[in-house]
Motif scaffolding. Structure first.
Motif, short mmCIF file in Angstrom:
data_model
loop_
_atom_site.label_atom_id
_atom_site.label_comp_id
_atom_site.label_asym_id
_atom_site.label_seq_id
_atom_site.Cartn_x
_atom_site.Cartn_y
_atom_site.Cartn_z
N SER A 40 0.84 -1.21 0.00
CA SER A 40 0.00 0.00 0.00
C SER A 40 0.87 1.25 0.00
N LEU A 41 2.06 1.14 0.60
CA LEU A 41 2.99 2.28 0.57
C LEU A 41 3.35 2.61 -0.87
N SER A 57 0.34 4.09 -2.69
CA SER A 57 -0.10 5.42 -2.28
C SER A 57 1.01 6.46 -2.35
N VAL A 58 2.25 6.07 -2.56
CA VAL A 58 3.29 7.10 -2.72
C VAL A 58 3.90 7.06 -4.12
N CYS A 69 10.12 7.05 0.76
CA CYS A 69 9.59 5.72 0.46
C CYS A 69 10.72 4.78 0.05
N LEU A 88 6.32 4.21 8.45
CA LEU A 88 5.90 4.86 7.20
C LEU A 88 4.93 3.96 6.43
N ALA A 89 5.29 2.67 6.32
CA ALA A 89 4.46 1.76 5.54
C ALA A 89 3.08 1.58 6.17
N VAL A 90 3.05 1.30 7.47
CA VAL A 90 1.76 0.99 8.10
C VAL A 90 0.90 2.25 8.19
N ASN A 125 0.87 4.64 6.11
CA ASN A 125 0.32 4.82 4.77
C ASN A 125 -0.83 3.88 4.49
N LEU A 126 -0.67 2.64 4.98
CA LEU A 126 -1.75 1.66 4.82
C LEU A 126 -3.02 2.16 5.50
N SER A 184 -4.50 5.12 3.60
CA SER A 184 -5.11 4.85 2.30
C SER A 184 -6.33 3.93 2.42
N LYS A 185 -6.41 3.11 3.46
CA LYS A 185 -7.56 2.21 3.57
C LYS A 185 -8.66 2.76 4.48
#
Lengths: 259, 295
Positions: free
Chosen positions: A115-116, A119-120, A188, B95-97, B99-100, B103-104
């Protein structure tokens, strides 16, 4: 994700992988744009990682043919499935999976990083292609309009650009300056590079759909010539990611050409 | 001390034991509370604040930061950093989580707040109309609605049936929540014993869905499938917002609006009576039944 996909996953499970699977995408040489190309390549990499046969079928209107209006999509027997997530589910439905050995926490991790990227990096690619004036005038408008006759290419470009800008506004990216966009991509890449941590693939020695997605996007960014080469330069600062991209290319794409 | 006293944070008001009703505002408030920033929280409830600031705005001297991420970057330069103990790998996961989550769950929140007609008409819109001063309540709610609709439209361009969209959103939310629950496991916070930015982002997205009394909210039932997420919210509440009132500041007004069918009909009757009489009088006057000399 749509209902039709769910049905095709459930129904398709009974059948083996058909022989005449076709992957529809726009023309690679003269038409396709950076974000679309990245997604198409990611799906190709994923199918190759699963050792599934398919033929690439270039169509000028692939986007309009797709059930979700996004490329690429595959036609396997009676079923049509679009985008990486849908295709991964479809393939998993046939009992083929790259993530069997992962535990729940690793799967959660994988979804988060995917998802990173969506979305980036994907949004940043859209931004560069459609909002940055120089790239739009020199590359995007010409390529996107290449399949339409004279007055229509302007109209189609205009409509598509408005649509993308509306999306970027809704995602709150439109107001960012180009430096901020590059900074997001940089963060990212940094995060991906740290997560990779010197391993061959993100999850030890076997590739997953996350590797396919990263490969698709980074390989496209590295190999697509654009008037602004900042994106490629950002990726080049992370040798680990470059290694990953080269490894996947060698492993899954070079063989193809030799046969 | 005089320098620090000038930190100000402008936010939308909170209610139902939430520090604010807006996700971004919750993030900013919680970050300042966790990082112990001596900030003065101001609420957008008068014309002056609304005219000069959008929410959330962090003000220090003459510097304005109009989003959570800018605020955090600035606070880090002043040494208010709650992520300083994290390893690079944990930062990458943050950063990853986050963003998750963004976005969700953001589309889900926007949908439940503004696109779901019943929630919007009976709760969200009414609440914001009461909480903000007169010209701004129309402007802000209008903007919120437009933004939410745009987001949902761009995410599901091929779908116009709201029920189907709702089903997709619930499914993605379920996915995301199960990932969060797995990540959180049995620990207090995502990374050890103190909250970090990731905890703040998760709290800000889950708390409104759990606490607000929406007329229709299926997500609440979905969240209750993972008890560790609910206790996570309670843990943060107990540690950082122990004395927020549970009862609503605007609830009384809300109750009146739900039982206000009679009021509406009185007004309707009044309008009807006035228009009918004026119509009759006008007709009589124009036909000369009542002559102007009499009047």
């Amino acid at each position: 994700m749509p209902l039709i996909d769910k049905i095709s996953v459930e129904l398709g499970a009974q059948e083996p992988w058909p022989k005449d699977v076709k992957l529809y995408q726009p023309y690679e040489v003269e038409q396709i744009l950076l974000p679309d190309n990245a997604n198409c390549l990611a799906v190709q990499a994923f199918l190759k990682m699963c050792h599934l046969d398919f033929q690439v079928e270039p169509r000028p209107n692939a986007e309009a043919m797709s059930p979700t209006l996004k490329v690429p999509f595959i036609k396997a027997g009676r079923f049509v499935t679009a985008e990486l997530e849908g295709i991964v589910q479809f393939v998993n439905g046939k009992g083929i999976s790259l993530t069997d050995k992962l535990d729940n926490e690793q799967k959660a991790d994988m979804r988060a990083y995917m998802s990173l990227i969506h979305s980036v990096i994907e949004v940043a690619e859209l931004y560069i292609c459609w909002v940055d004036k120089e790239t739009y005038n020199e590359v995007t408008s010409i390529r996107n309009g290449s399949i339409y006759p004279w007055p229509l290419n302007y109209i189609q470009n205009f409509a598509k650009r408005n649509q993308v800008i509306k999306k970027l506004k809704a995602l709150e990216w439109y107001n960012k300056s180009i430096e901020e966009v590059f900074q997001e991509v940089e963060n990212c890449c940094e995060a991906l590079s740290i997560r990779l941590d010197g391993k061959n693939y993100f999850f030890e020695d076997n590739p997953t759909e996350l590797d396919a997605l990263v490969f698709g996007h980074l390989f496209t960014i590295l190999t697509t010539p654009l008037p602004k080469s900042d994106l490629a330069n950002i990726v080049r600062q992370h040798p680990q990611l470059i290694n990953l991209v080269q490894r996947i290319e060698k492993e899954y794409f070079k063989k193809e050409t030799r046969h | 001390m005089s320098v620090q006293e000038k930190f100000q944070l402008y936010v939308y008001d909170g209610d139902y034991s939430l520090p604010s009703l807006d996700v971004e505002c919750i993030k900013s408030i919680l970050y300042t509370v966790v990082a112990d920033v001596p900030v003065q929280v101001r609420i957008l409830n008068n014309v002056k604040h609304c005219a000069f600031y959008s929410a959330p705005t962090f003000v220090h001297k003459n510097l304005l930061f109009k989003s959570f991420s800018e605020t955090v970057l600035y606070l880090r330069t002043l040494n208010y950093n709650i992520d300083s103990n994290l390893s690079p790998k944990q930062c990458s996961e943050t950063l990853a989580v986050s963003n998750l989550v963004q976005s969700k769950l953001k589309p889900v929140i926007e949908f439940v707040y503004w696109v779901d007609q019943r929630n919007c008409d009976e709760f969200t819109n009414v609440w914001f109309m009461k909480a903000l001063p007169l010209p701004f309540n129309f402007i802000h709610t209008g903007k919120f609605k437009q933004k939410a609709r745009d987001l949902i439209e761009t995410l599901y361009p091929t779908e116009t049936n709201l029920d189907l969209i709702k089903e997709y959103l619930n499914r993605t939310a379920t996915d995301c929540l199960s990932i969060l629950s797995t990540r959180l496991g049995a620990s207090d916070y995502f990374f050890g014993l103190t909250p970090t930015t990731l905890d703040i982002v998760v709290y800000a997205h889950l708390a409104p869905l759990i606490k607000l009394p929406f007329p229709s909210n299926e997500i609440n039932n979905i969240i209750s499938m993972w008890p560790n997420l609910a206790t996570f919210i309670k843990r943060i509440d107990a540690a950082y917002f122990p004395d927020l009132p549970k009862h609503s500041k605007y609830l009384k007004e809300r109750e009146r609006t739900t039982t206000s069918d009679d009021d509406v009909s009185y007004i309707a009757i009044l309008i009807l009576t006035v228009s009918a009489t004026s119509l009759v009088l006008g007709f009589a006057f124009s036909r000369g039944i009542i002559s102007s000399k009499v009047l």
